[in-house]
Each structure stands twice: as structure tokens, then as C-alpha cells.
Motif scaffolding. Sequence first.
Motif, short mmCIF file in Angstrom:
data_model
loop_
_atom_site.label_atom_id
_atom_site.label_comp_id
_atom_site.label_asym_id
_atom_site.label_seq_id
_atom_site.Cartn_x
_atom_site.Cartn_y
_atom_site.Cartn_z
N GLY A 91 35.75 20.08 25.72
CA GLY A 91 37.12 20.52 25.53
C GLY A 91 38.11 19.46 25.95
N THR A 92 39.37 19.70 25.65
CA THR A 92 40.41 18.74 26.00
C THR A 92 41.75 19.44 26.06
OG1 THR A 92 41.25 16.51 25.49
CG2 THR A 92 41.00 18.04 23.64
N TRP A 93 42.77 18.71 26.52
CA TRP A 93 44.13 19.24 26.59
C TRP A 93 45.07 18.33 25.84
CZ3 TRP A 93 48.89 17.51 28.41
CH2 TRP A 93 49.89 18.50 28.53
N ARG A 94 45.97 18.91 25.11
CA ARG A 94 47.09 18.19 24.51
C ARG A 94 48.29 19.11 24.62
NH1 ARG A 94 43.75 14.84 24.45
NH2 ARG A 94 43.19 13.29 22.83
N GLY A 95 49.45 18.55 24.84
CA GLY A 95 50.65 19.36 24.94
C GLY A 95 51.88 18.49 25.02
N GLY A 96 52.96 19.12 25.43
CA GLY A 96 54.19 18.37 25.64
C GLY A 96 55.26 18.57 24.59
N THR A 97 54.93 19.25 23.49
CA THR A 97 55.93 19.46 22.45
C THR A 97 55.96 20.93 22.05
OG1 THR A 97 54.33 18.93 20.71
CG2 THR A 97 55.69 17.13 21.51
N ILE A 99 56.33 24.15 19.35
CA ILE A 99 55.62 24.39 18.09
C ILE A 99 56.28 23.67 16.93
CG2 ILE A 99 55.05 26.16 16.37
CD1 ILE A 99 53.15 26.14 18.74
N HIS A 100 57.61 23.71 16.85
CA HIS A 100 58.27 23.12 15.68
C HIS A 100 58.22 21.59 15.67
CE1 HIS A 100 61.57 23.07 18.65
NE2 HIS A 100 62.09 22.08 17.94
N GLU A 101 57.72 20.99 16.76
CA GLU A 101 57.56 19.54 16.81
C GLU A 101 56.09 19.13 16.89
OE1 GLU A 101 59.84 18.07 20.08
OE2 GLU A 101 61.75 18.80 19.28
N THR A 102 55.19 20.10 16.85
CA THR A 102 53.76 19.80 16.96
C THR A 102 53.19 19.54 15.57
OG1 THR A 102 53.55 21.22 18.91
CG2 THR A 102 51.52 20.68 17.72
N ASP A 103 52.49 18.41 15.44
CA ASP A 103 51.93 18.10 14.12
C ASP A 103 50.62 18.85 13.91
OD1 ASP A 103 49.65 16.32 15.11
OD2 ASP A 103 51.37 15.19 15.84
N ALA A 104 50.29 19.05 12.65
CA ALA A 104 49.09 19.82 12.29
C ALA A 104 47.82 19.14 12.77
CB ALA A 104 49.04 20.03 10.78
N GLU A 105 47.84 17.81 12.85
CA GLU A 105 46.66 17.10 13.32
C GLU A 105 46.33 17.46 14.77
OE1 GLU A 105 49.17 15.76 11.70
OE2 GLU A 105 48.24 15.12 9.80
N THR A 106 47.37 17.61 15.59
CA THR A 106 47.15 18.00 16.99
C THR A 106 46.58 19.42 17.06
OG1 THR A 106 48.90 16.56 17.81
CG2 THR A 106 48.26 18.42 19.22
N PHE A 107 47.14 20.31 16.27
CA PHE A 107 46.63 21.69 16.22
C PHE A 107 45.15 21.70 15.83
CE2 PHE A 107 45.63 25.62 14.06
CZ PHE A 107 46.23 26.60 14.84
N GLY A 148 53.22 29.91 26.51
CA GLY A 148 53.93 29.04 27.43
C GLY A 148 54.59 27.90 26.68
N GLU A 149 55.47 27.24 27.34
CA GLU A 149 56.27 26.19 26.69
C GLU A 149 55.50 24.88 26.61
OE1 GLU A 149 60.62 23.99 27.27
OE2 GLU A 149 59.99 25.63 28.59
N GLY A 150 55.38 24.35 25.42
CA GLY A 150 54.92 22.99 25.25
C GLY A 150 53.44 22.80 24.94
N ASP A 151 52.60 23.81 25.16
CA ASP A 151 51.17 23.62 24.89
C ASP A 151 50.56 24.85 24.22
OD1 ASP A 151 51.26 25.30 27.05
OD2 ASP A 151 49.76 24.24 28.25
N ALA A 156 46.23 28.77 22.76
CA ALA A 156 45.63 29.61 21.71
C ALA A 156 44.16 29.27 21.51
CB ALA A 156 46.41 29.43 20.40
N SER A 157 43.82 28.00 21.56
CA SER A 157 42.41 27.62 21.37
C SER A 157 41.56 28.14 22.52
CB SER A 157 42.28 26.09 21.25
OG SER A 157 42.62 25.44 22.46
N LYS A 158 42.08 28.10 23.74
CA LYS A 158 41.33 28.61 24.89
C LYS A 158 41.29 30.13 24.91
CE LYS A 158 39.84 24.91 27.01
NZ LYS A 158 38.39 24.67 27.20
N ALA A 159 42.30 30.79 24.36
CA ALA A 159 42.24 32.24 24.18
C ALA A 159 41.13 32.59 23.20
CB ALA A 159 43.57 32.78 23.70
#
Length: 235
Positions: A91-97, A99-107, A148-151, A156-159
Amino acid sequence: MSVSFDFGDRVVLVTGACGALGSAIARAFDDAGATVCGADVLDPEDEDALVDPAVLDYYRGDFTDEDDVERVIEAVVDDHGGLDHLCNVAGTWRGGTPIHETDAETFDFLFDVNLKTMFLASKHALPHLQEAEGTVVSVSARSSLSGGEGDGPYRASKAGVRLLTETVAEENEGVVRANAVMPSVIDTPANREMMPDADHDAWVDPATIARTVLALSSEATAATSGAAVPVYGEA
């Protein structure tokens, strides 16, 4: 009071074995006498790998790729005669933006690494775990319990990991026990580098979480399946 576990004659597969938590879980099972098989996209000798190669039989594999997952699990079973326990740690973590600024590749990346790996490993391990009446322990997260804000995609993936754990438990009731652990902030070198000013003493040592994973894989928790167990410490 000390607690000891005996996993002699048991075969364990740990995904994400080269990371901080995966390596701690591999070490804990090795100390308990298990045959530990570790899978990762890294090699144990890589600069970023944290695992001691001496504690496991290593199988390189990308667990977002179903062919790789099937190949690794069949190799483990062929080499060791079966599989008793699966630990989905990759697993891994990515965040900081937002939803409206998150690119589909990160999702896609987060759902692949955090959820798809757990799904594929469980899918291909379950026939062997059913035969052994074994266990699955997966890694969710405290943050999966709320938005939560930003991640958001990470949460959602961990849920999803938590919900698939409940599904595996329900579908294999009385045969394979499936549980998840939910860390908050783990005391790892990467997290210390990312948050140098945080209270590191409040974070949970990976070895402490590893002990919980052993407990959930043992007969000490024979009545527990479908649970999401907090391993927050003081974080």
C-alpha cells in the motif's frame, strides 16, 4: 506479561514485504517460527528496501497485475506445500489536493496499490487458505472511517480494504478468518522525513502493529473475523 506465538510449520505470505510495516510483520512471523514468503516490486537488496533478506523467501511480483499475483502464489504453494496465512500489506499514501484538483492517474494509482493488490492476493490465495483453514489480515487505515480534506482517494481506497475484508469474512465463515488492522500514523523513516516536526513518540512502532497481525492470525483470536482493529497508539 509477555506473549509468545508459535507459527512453526505454518506458511505465511506478506505482500509489500520490503516496506517498513511489511518488513516488521515478516520479522515477527520469522521470530514465531513461520516459513515467511515475501512479495514486493522491490528487491530486498534495493536501497529503499527495509526488510532483512534472511527472514524470508522472496518472490518479486507486481500485485496490481493478476498474472503476477497468480504466478507468485502458485510458486509459494509449489515451493512450500501450501499457504496458511496471507498478510495484505502492500500500500501507499498520496494526498495534498482536493478532489477537484486530483488527477485521475493519482486516483487509479491509489486504488491499484491499496485495494486491487488486496483483492487479487485474496482472490488467488483463498482456495489455498480454505484448504488450510487459514487467515487473511489486511491493512486498512483509521482515516478510512470518515472523509477528510486533501486525501479523499486514499481514504476511499482504504475503506474498500475494510469492506472487502468484511466480505471475505462473510463468504468464508467458519473456514477462513479475515480481519483488518487500522493504523493512524506509523513510525517509519518516510513519515519522519515527511513530518519532521510531529510528535514521533505518539506514533506506533511497526513492530507493535506486527504483534497485532500475529494475534489476528493465531488461535488467540479464533472467534474474531470481519473486524477492523484500531492500532492507533496515541497518534
